[in-house]
Design a protein around this motif. Structure first.
Motif, PDB file in Angstrom:
ATOM      1  N   GLY A  19       0.847  -1.187   0.000  1.00 30.71           N
ATOM      2  CA  GLY A  19       0.000   0.000   0.000  1.00 30.71           C
ATOM      3  C   GLY A  19       0.887   1.243   0.000  1.00 30.71           C
ATOM      4  O   GLY A  19       1.997   1.230   0.545  1.00 30.71           O
ATOM      5  N   LEU A  51      -5.474  -4.983  -1.940  1.00 32.99           N
ATOM      6  CA  LEU A  51      -5.231  -4.432  -0.607  1.00 32.99           C
ATOM      7  C   LEU A  51      -6.449  -4.634   0.301  1.00 32.99           C
ATOM      8  O   LEU A  51      -6.311  -5.055   1.449  1.00 32.99           O
ATOM      9  N   ILE A  90      -9.270   2.761   0.913  1.00 31.07           N
ATOM     10  CA  ILE A  90      -8.185   2.429  -0.013  1.00 31.07           C
ATOM     11  C   ILE A  90      -8.581   2.984  -1.377  1.00 31.07           C
ATOM     12  O   ILE A  90      -9.630   2.631  -1.916  1.00 31.07           O
TER      13      ILE A  90
END
Length: 116
Positions: A19, A51, A90
């Motif tokens: 990430g 992720l 995210i």
């Protein structure tokens, strides 16, 4: 596990999976919604989804934690995992720039950049 420990565990999981630009923001004095936001970026739509899947899988396996809600779908632009006291966002680059959650929630002292 405290909400800060949970936020840091999620940051580590995101970091382990590559990430990018991971931050955690303490919002407990600004919101009754949660204590922390964790925000991270992914290089591609595939990365954003990977992720989110990684965090969800590892949080359940290692800590017995399941998100109460999740959103964002499979298009890979933005995924959200709601762990009650910690909400994980995210983003791909375009969506992160557009929403700029860091700017909305930080006050200078509550934003922390995660470094492994």
């Amino acid at each position: 596990m405290t909400s800060k420990e949970k936020a840091l565990a999620i940051c580590k999981l995101l970091s382990d999976k590559k990430g990018e630009n991971i931050v955690y923001i303490d919002v407990h004095e600004k919101s009754s919604l949660c204590d922390y936001f964790v925000i991270a970026g992914g290089r591609s739509s595939t990365s954003v989804q990977a992720l989110a899947d990684h965090v969800e899988e590892k949080m359940e396996k290692e800590f017995g934690e399941l998100p109460s809600r999740k959103d964002g779908g499979r298009e890979g632009r933005w995924n959200v995992l709601d762990y009650g006291d910690v909400i994980v966002h995210i983003f791909n680059d375009e969506m992160r720039d557009f929403y700029n959650l860091e700017r909305l929630w930080e006050n200078g002292a509550n934003l922390n950049r995660y470094t492994d």
